[in-house]
Design an enzyme around this catalytic site. Structure first.
Site, PDB file in Angstrom:
ATOM      1  N   ARG A  38      50.315  50.550  36.116  1.00  0.00           N
ATOM      2  CA  ARG A  38      51.642  50.122  36.575  1.00  0.00           C
ATOM      3  C   ARG A  38      52.735  50.542  35.602  1.00  0.00           C
ATOM      4  O   ARG A  38      53.874  50.769  36.014  1.00  0.00           O
ATOM      5  CB  ARG A  38      51.658  48.606  36.778  1.00  0.00           C
ATOM      6  CG  ARG A  38      50.919  48.232  38.044  1.00  0.00           C
ATOM      7  CD  ARG A  38      50.890  46.759  38.252  1.00  0.00           C
ATOM      8  NE  ARG A  38      50.588  46.457  39.644  1.00  0.00           N
ATOM      9  CZ  ARG A  38      50.427  45.234  40.101  1.00  0.00           C
ATOM     10  NH1 ARG A  38      50.557  44.197  39.300  1.00  0.00           N
ATOM     11  NH2 ARG A  38      50.160  45.026  41.370  1.00  0.00           N
ATOM     12  N   LYS A 199      39.614  37.236  51.230  1.00  0.00           N
ATOM     13  CA  LYS A 199      40.289  36.255  52.084  1.00  0.00           C
ATOM     14  C   LYS A 199      40.814  36.817  53.406  1.00  0.00           C
ATOM     15  O   LYS A 199      41.608  37.756  53.398  1.00  0.00           O
ATOM     16  CB  LYS A 199      41.473  35.645  51.315  1.00  0.00           C
ATOM     17  CG  LYS A 199      41.052  34.583  50.325  1.00  0.00           C
ATOM     18  CD  LYS A 199      42.283  33.932  49.768  1.00  0.00           C
ATOM     19  CE  LYS A 199      41.951  32.800  48.830  1.00  0.00           C
ATOM     20  NZ  LYS A 199      43.143  32.407  48.076  1.00  0.00           N
ATOM     21  N   GLY A 352      44.877  45.709  44.264  1.00  0.00           N
ATOM     22  CA  GLY A 352      44.479  45.866  42.868  1.00  0.00           C
ATOM     23  C   GLY A 352      42.979  46.038  42.690  1.00  0.00           C
ATOM     24  O   GLY A 352      42.534  46.880  41.895  1.00  0.00           O
ATOM     25  N   GLY A 375      49.978  42.486  47.552  1.00  0.00           N
ATOM     26  CA  GLY A 375      50.655  41.691  48.576  1.00  0.00           C
ATOM     27  C   GLY A 375      51.797  42.451  49.236  1.00  0.00           C
ATOM     28  O   GLY A 375      51.940  42.443  50.459  1.00  0.00           O
TER      29      GLY A 375
HETATM   30  P1  ADP Z   1      42.422  43.823  46.788  1.00  0.00           P
HETATM   31  O1  ADP Z   1      42.834  43.336  45.413  1.00  0.00           O
HETATM   32  O2  ADP Z   1      41.971  45.242  46.787  1.00  0.00           O
HETATM   33  O3  ADP Z   1      43.462  43.518  47.837  1.00  0.00           O
HETATM   34  P2  ADP Z   1      41.012  41.388  47.343  1.00  0.00           P
HETATM   35  O4  ADP Z   1      41.727  40.733  46.206  1.00  0.00           O
HETATM   36  O5  ADP Z   1      41.351  40.979  48.715  1.00  0.00           O
HETATM   37  O6  ADP Z   1      41.125  42.969  47.214  1.00  0.00           O
HETATM   38  O7  ADP Z   1      39.452  41.133  47.189  1.00  0.00           O
HETATM   39  C1  ADP Z   1      38.713  41.544  46.085  1.00  0.00           C
HETATM   40  C2  ADP Z   1      37.657  40.572  45.703  1.00  0.00           C
HETATM   41  O8  ADP Z   1      36.845  40.241  46.805  1.00  0.00           O
HETATM   42  C3  ADP Z   1      36.744  41.139  44.655  1.00  0.00           C
HETATM   43  O9  ADP Z   1      36.889  40.428  43.457  1.00  0.00           O
HETATM   44  C4  ADP Z   1      35.354  40.987  45.228  1.00  0.00           C
HETATM   45  O10 ADP Z   1      34.391  40.527  44.296  1.00  0.00           O
HETATM   46  C5  ADP Z   1      35.569  39.947  46.315  1.00  0.00           C
HETATM   47  N1  ADP Z   1      34.563  40.062  47.383  1.00  0.00           N
HETATM   48  C6  ADP Z   1      34.268  41.124  48.134  1.00  0.00           C
HETATM   49  N2  ADP Z   1      33.238  40.864  48.953  1.00  0.00           N
HETATM   50  C7  ADP Z   1      32.865  39.593  48.709  1.00  0.00           C
HETATM   51  C8  ADP Z   1      31.846  38.741  49.249  1.00  0.00           C
HETATM   52  N3  ADP Z   1      31.006  39.164  50.190  1.00  0.00           N
HETATM   53  N4  ADP Z   1      31.764  37.486  48.745  1.00  0.00           N
HETATM   54  C9  ADP Z   1      32.615  37.051  47.788  1.00  0.00           C
HETATM   55  N5  ADP Z   1      33.589  37.802  47.254  1.00  0.00           N
HETATM   56  C10 ADP Z   1      33.715  39.068  47.718  1.00  0.00           C
HETATM   57 MG    MG Z   2      42.859  41.373  44.569  1.00  0.00          MG
END
Ligand code: ADP
Ligand code: MG
Length: 395
Positions: A38, A199, A352, A375
């Site tokens: 960043r 989520k 991220g 976000g």
């Molecule tokens: P990004 O930052 O790319 O938007 P998110 O923050 O939505 O992604 O999600 C990332 C997290 O989701 C990671 O830390 C990963 O460990 C978790 N994750 C992915 N699959 C699972 C799962 N099946 N159960 C629990 N956590 C998960």
């Molecule tokens: Mg994330």
């Protein structure tokens, strides 16, 4: 198309420029910058401003200090990292706005770089307090927003200050908007979207919007278990947002009537605990044991997803397919990263953790664009207004 004024549309010579950046970087245990992506993203704007003899007053937040001083998230390590990257001096001050800061700013020369302390140490920042915004604006002649990652927040340093100063976009912000717009304006087809992460609540807006514009949606990661449960499967102890089950059911129903293919995993890697040393095994989604956790998409699903991605001309990915931080549950995410890297079309990645996964597999240079905002990227793609962008002057 970018309809807001940019730093190239305004005279910056001999002007004091308040520059909002997103230096919300991860720190290592010893308090140094662990990932400077960043910071590097803001260098073109900082260099442009100093080369054009502007006095640059940089503002950023780091972490969530809730309006009070927290020594753990002071910007000193960021100042050191920035200074190293620019190969020049950065004047780091210990306050956000104060008489002392005013004095330092007025005594510094055009071409100098000043970094204010973590803006969220001041309670006026997230409240978008007009007095605080005014005080901040009084330090400068021009406001430049280059913080795409916080453009979805209406704070004093993203929106409040625009009331008092000519306000334009920096290069990083422009690049983000132009690249993400490629997904919304006449994308080459087939257009495939891969969504995962933990989520459903974060991603529901994007899923809904993409249902109207893409050809196929591949769902994996933790959030797919809410959908699998909505379909009536036993998901064991897998992560699930029960308050989104109805929404998930509605979406699945809508897919039947829409011109979009939505894929959920056919198999998953499940484990008896969430750890590197857990016992784990591949199961069909119909056979997840009651006391196990689904932690990755299975090999059959990974192959299917890769095959579908291969046919795409445009692909957007957000959210890891599994707990990729742990080796046994990283293969689904690695497969998706590889498929994106191999694709000749437009490949855009947001989030991220998704960015961290690309780096882990050393593939970050093999995609068309990686967004610096999590976000903000999702809000932009779901069609929500970004207050930090809207508040800038129109061309
Ligand atoms: P990004 O930052 O790319 O938007 P998110 O923050 O939505 O992604 O999600 C990332 C997290 O989701 C990671 O830390 C990963 O460990 C978790 N994750 C992915 N699959 C699972 C799962 N099946 N159960 C629990 N956590 C998960
Ligand atoms: Mg994330």
């Amino acid at each position: 198309m970018f309809t807001k004024k940019t730093i190239e549309d305004i005279e910056v010579k001999n002007k004091a420029v308040l520059l909002r950046v997103d230096f919300n970087v991860p720190l290592s245990k010893d308090g140094e910058v662990r990932d400077d992506t960043r910071i590097r993203a803001a260098l073109p704007t900082i260099n442009y401003l100093t080369e054009n003899k502007a006095k640059v007053i940089i503002v950023s937040h780091l972490g969530r200090p809730k309006g009070i001083f927290d020594p753990a998230v002071k910007l000193d390590p960021v100042a050191r990292s920035l200074s190293r990257l620019l190969k020049r001096k950065v004047i780091k001050v210990d306050q956000t706005v104060s008489e002392k800061v005013k004095e330092i700013v007025s005594k510094s020369s055009f071409g100098d770089i000043i970094l204010l302390e973590n803006i969220r140490f001041n309670p006026g920042e997230t409240k978008n307090d007009p007095d605080f915004a005014k005080n901040l604006a009084e330090l400068a002649d021009i406001f430049v927003n280059d913080a795409f990652g916080t453009a979805h927040r209406a704070h004093a340093s993203t929106v409040g200050v625009t009331k008092y100063l000519p306000s334009v976009a920096g290069f990083c912000l422009v690049k983000e908007v132009i690249n993400l717009s490629r997904l919304l304006e006449n994308p080459a087809r087939p257009f495939c979207v891969i969504l995962g992460g933990n989520k459903v609540s974060d991603k529901i807006g994007v899923i809904k919007r993409f249902m109207e514009i893409v050809d196929c949606i591949l769902l994996g990661g933790g959030m797919c278990f809410t959908f699998l449960k909505a379909k009536g499967y036993n998901i064991g102890k897998s992560i699930c947002q029960d308050d989104y089950l109805d929404e998930a059911k509605k979406l699945l129903k809508k897919v039947e009537n829409n011109n979009v293919d939505l894929y959920l995993p056919e198999d998953v890697v499940a484990a008896d605990s969430i750890s590197e040393s857990a016992s784990f095994k591949v199961f069909s989604v119909t056979e997840i044991p009651s006391d196990w956790y689904g932690l990755d998409i299975g090999p059959k699903t990974t192959e299917l997803f890769k095959k579908i991605i291969k046919k795409a001309q445009t692909a957007f990915w957000n959210g890891p397919m599994g707990v990729f931080e742990l080796e046994p549950f990283s293969h689904g995410t690695e497969g998706i990263c590889q498929a994106l890297a191999d694709l000749k079309g437009v490949t855009i990645v947001g989030g991220g953790d998704s960015d961290a996964a690309l780096r882990k597999f050393d593939l970050e240079d093999k995609v068309s664009f990686v967004s610096t905002g999590g976000g903000a990227c999702l809000r932009f793609l779901e069609g929500s207004e970004l207050p930090g962008l809207e508040a800038l002057d129109d061309k």
